[in-house]
Write an enzyme that holds these catalytic residues in place. Structure first.
Site, mmCIF file in Angstrom:
data_model
loop_
_atom_site.group_PDB
_atom_site.id
_atom_site.type_symbol
_atom_site.label_atom_id
_atom_site.label_comp_id
_atom_site.label_asym_id
_atom_site.label_seq_id
_atom_site.Cartn_x
_atom_site.Cartn_y
_atom_site.Cartn_z
ATOM 1 N N PHE A 1 -13.409 10.638 1.650
ATOM 2 C CA PHE A 1 -14.305 9.661 1.032
ATOM 3 C C PHE A 1 -13.501 8.443 0.653
ATOM 4 C CE2 PHE A 1 -13.295 13.028 -2.095
ATOM 5 C CZ PHE A 1 -12.567 12.325 -3.017
ATOM 6 N N TYR B 1 -1.703 3.798 -7.398
ATOM 7 C CA TYR B 1 -2.633 4.343 -8.397
ATOM 8 C C TYR B 1 -1.989 5.037 -9.593
ATOM 9 C CZ TYR B 1 -6.157 3.020 -5.071
ATOM 10 O OH TYR B 1 -6.959 2.276 -4.246
HETATM 11 C C1 LIG Z 1 -4.103 -2.480 -2.974
HETATM 12 C C2 LIG Z 1 -4.963 -3.660 -3.452
HETATM 13 C C3 LIG Z 1 -6.367 -3.164 -3.785
HETATM 14 C C4 LIG Z 1 -4.295 -4.242 -4.728
HETATM 15 O O1 LIG Z 1 -5.149 -5.235 -5.294
HETATM 16 P P1 LIG Z 1 -4.568 -6.417 -6.226
HETATM 17 O O2 LIG Z 1 -5.729 -7.124 -6.830
HETATM 18 O O3 LIG Z 1 -3.584 -7.192 -5.465
HETATM 19 O O4 LIG Z 1 -3.803 -5.596 -7.357
HETATM 20 P P2 LIG Z 1 -3.361 -6.183 -8.788
HETATM 21 O O5 LIG Z 1 -3.113 -7.664 -8.678
HETATM 22 O O6 LIG Z 1 -4.344 -5.766 -9.837
HETATM 23 O O7 LIG Z 1 -1.990 -5.415 -8.973
HETATM 24 C C5 LIG Z 1 -1.679 -4.605 -10.053
HETATM 25 C C6 LIG Z 1 -0.250 -4.147 -9.934
HETATM 26 O O8 LIG Z 1 -0.115 -3.275 -8.800
HETATM 27 C C7 LIG Z 1 0.871 -3.784 -7.898
HETATM 28 N N1 LIG Z 1 0.369 -3.510 -6.534
HETATM 29 C C8 LIG Z 1 -0.897 -3.655 -6.107
HETATM 30 N N2 LIG Z 1 -0.986 -3.309 -4.807
HETATM 31 C C9 LIG Z 1 0.250 -2.941 -4.433
HETATM 32 C C10 LIG Z 1 0.777 -2.492 -3.204
HETATM 33 N N3 LIG Z 1 0.003 -2.364 -2.107
HETATM 34 N N4 LIG Z 1 2.072 -2.198 -3.165
HETATM 35 C C11 LIG Z 1 2.852 -2.332 -4.265
HETATM 36 N N5 LIG Z 1 2.400 -2.757 -5.465
HETATM 37 C C12 LIG Z 1 1.107 -3.059 -5.532
HETATM 38 C C13 LIG Z 1 0.936 -5.255 -8.204
HETATM 39 O O9 LIG Z 1 2.156 -5.806 -7.814
HETATM 40 C C14 LIG Z 1 0.734 -5.255 -9.703
HETATM 41 O O10 LIG Z 1 1.948 -4.871 -10.320
HETATM 42 P P3 LIG Z 1 2.352 -5.412 -11.780
HETATM 43 O O11 LIG Z 1 1.266 -4.964 -12.715
HETATM 44 O O12 LIG Z 1 3.670 -4.785 -12.044
HETATM 45 O O13 LIG Z 1 2.392 -6.901 -11.660
HETATM 46 C C15 LIG Z 1 -5.036 -4.762 -2.385
HETATM 47 O O14 LIG Z 1 -3.728 -5.191 -2.085
HETATM 48 C C16 LIG Z 1 -5.730 -4.332 -1.109
HETATM 49 O O15 LIG Z 1 -6.940 -4.452 -0.995
HETATM 50 N N6 LIG Z 1 -4.966 -3.832 -0.089
HETATM 51 C C17 LIG Z 1 -5.504 -3.457 1.195
HETATM 52 C C18 LIG Z 1 -6.554 -2.352 1.126
HETATM 53 C C19 LIG Z 1 -6.063 -1.147 0.412
HETATM 54 O O16 LIG Z 1 -4.963 -0.655 0.602
HETATM 55 N N7 LIG Z 1 -6.919 -0.623 -0.461
HETATM 56 C C20 LIG Z 1 -6.660 0.592 -1.204
HETATM 57 C C21 LIG Z 1 -7.392 1.676 -0.515
HETATM 58 S S1 LIG Z 1 -7.076 3.237 -1.280
#
Ligand SMILES: CC(C)(COP(=O)(O)OP(=O)(O)OC[C@H]1O[C@@H](n2cnc3c(N)ncnc32)[C@H](O)[C@@H]1OP(=O)(O)O)[C@@H](O)C(=O)NCCC(=O)NCCS
Length: 406
Positions: A406, A125
């Site tokens: 939350f 984030y």
């Molecule tokens: C975390 C999550 C929401 C990321 O969604 P996503 O659509 O893959 O993210 P994006 O494609 O928009 O990624 C944006 C950037 O963040 C990075 N990023 C996203 N998730 C990441 C992770 N878990 N670890 C490391 N880097 C991450 C991407 O590599 C990308 O980097 P870049 O801009 O340098 O290329 C998804 O992997 C997920 O649902 N994970 C499991 C549930 C979870 O953890 N949710 C969050 C709860 S707080």
């Protein structure tokens, strides 16, 4: 490759969006009975989702409005981001980034000055301007070694309530605790069904006990016990795990700990997500009975409206400092701010410290130090004398803690 589009969630689409979240978090599919409990806490309002070509949700970003107490005691409307996920077969294509932009623009358009979330991982984030701003502690208190000191926590009474009574009584009780601790969350009606009622009426074996003092009910605890006894170690008791413990007075807090440490056949009381400055060791005859098992970030905070957020909190005693804030997602925040005990203004004066909005967010609740972020190369120093002044202004003695999931 299919394309996705992000839009507000329409009425009737919420359950499918919750399924995306549950699956991404490796939780079981939600049953009809569970959905009935969860639905009031999961309305369409405040949700943006990503949909595939067939309008099936493949990503979700949800929020609802709460109020957080900021340093000094004022309450600020805060978007509580309560569910973010992308389906595993759609990750790393920019869905999260698109949803976060839509959500941040919505917060800004609605005039919501702060946003906050609990992060599953520490690397996600910061790129969207969030910083780890409050922290909490895991504790393990050994029994029978832990004895509460004489003369404290004895005046009240602790009684169990049924799940139905807990659902009825605890919200009003919690709402009376509105203390001055930075980070405290006022829980709106929408929060309770999905986060509290579902827990205490579910099959997790949670018990709820309420403490009453001279002025009536003044604290509660929610816990479960995990039985670790077996024949090879008959002396080993159960572990009592606190899920929530909130008290309106020091005496109620001590009374609840006295009660927890009195439960028979228990070899330890464990709590995750406790405040960093909860004085459990001071309460006991042997302070070494308390073990810290972890210290971890709790709330990640985003300053959506930097000027409003900075003006809402109070500051320590020091000469003002000029901060230059950089915000890629919400450029209206870009600029210089004169911050001092007398108030906060936008200014054209020379910047003394230059930092990203995520770094400022991490310091907003009075935790951490500008000095540490300078050492880590995350704050640019244009006037060395400003670093100590900024710390004197922002740092708070009381640990910020939310204590509401939350
Ligand atoms: C975390 C999550 C929401 C990321 O969604 P996503 O659509 O893959 O993210 P994006 O494609 O928009 O990624 C944006 C950037 O963040 C990075 N990023 C996203 N998730 C990441 C992770 N878990 N670890 C490391 N880097 C991450 C991407 O590599 C990308 O980097 P870049 O801009 O340098 O290329 C998804 O992997 C997920 O649902 N994970 C499991 C549930 C979870 O953890 N949710 C969050 C709860 S707080």
């Amino acid at each position: 490759m299919s394309e996705f589009h992000v839009r507000a969630v329409a009425e009737g689409e919420q359950r499918a969006c919750l399924e995306v979240l549950e699956q991404a978090l490796h939780a079981k599919p939600i049953s009809d009975e569970d959905w009935a409990k969860m639905a009031p806490s999961w309305p369409a309002a405040g949700k943006f989702a990503a949909f595939d070509d067939h309008d099936t949700p493949v990503g979700i970003s949800s929020s609802f409005d709460i109020e957080l107490t900021v340093p000094g005691g004022r309450k600020l409307v805060t978007a509580a981001v309560d569910g973010v996920a992308v389906r595993a077969d759609w990750t790393r294509r920019g869905i999260l980034t698109t949803m976060m932009s839509a959500q941040l623009e919505d917060f800004a358009a609605r005039g919501v000055p702060l946003a906050a979330l609990h992060a599953s991982e520490g690397v996600i984030y910061g790129r969207y301007g969030y910083g780890a701003a409050t922290f909490d502690r895991g504790v393990f208190v050994e029994r029978p070694r832990a004895q509460v000191r004489d003369g404290v926590g004895r005046d009240g009474v602790v009684r169990f309530v049924t799940p139905a009574e807990a659902v009825e009584r605890v919200p009003a009780l919690y709402n009376r605790f509105e203390g001055t601790r930075p980070g405290f969350a006022a829980r709106p009606a929408q929060w309770w069904p999905g986060f509290f009622d579902r827990l205490v009426t579910g099959d997790g074996g949670y018990r709820v006990a309420i403490h009453s003092g001279p002025d009536g009910d003044d604290g509660f605890v929610v816990y479960q016990t995990i039985d670790t006894r077996d024949r090879t170690a008959p002396e080993r008791g159960a572990i009592l795990e606190i899920r929530e413990l909130h008290a309106g007075t020091p005496e109620a807090w001590a009374g609840l700990w006295r009660f927890l440490l009195s439960v028979d056949l228990v070899s330890g009381v464990a709590g995750r997500g406790r405040p960093l400055d909860e004085p459990i060791a001071a309460l006991l005859t042997d302070p070494r009975a308390v073990n810290t098992t972890e210290i971890i970030d709790e709330l990640w905070v985003r300053l959506v409206d930097v000027l409003t957020a900075l003006r809402a909190r109070t500051y320590g005693t020091a000469e003002p400092v000029v901060l230059e804030v950089l915000d890629k997602q919400l450029p209206d925040n870009n600029g210089r701010y004169l911050v001092g005990p007398g108030g906060v203004e936008r200014t054209t004066a020379e910047a003394e410290l230059r930092l990203d909005v995520a770094e400022l967010a991490s310091l907003y609740f009075g935790q951490g130090f500008f000095r540490d972020l300078v050492v880590a190369g995350r704050i640019e120093v244009l006037d060395e004398g400003a670093v100590d002044r900024a710390d004197a202004l922002f740092h708070t003695a009381r640990a910020a803690w939310c204590g509401t999931f939350f």
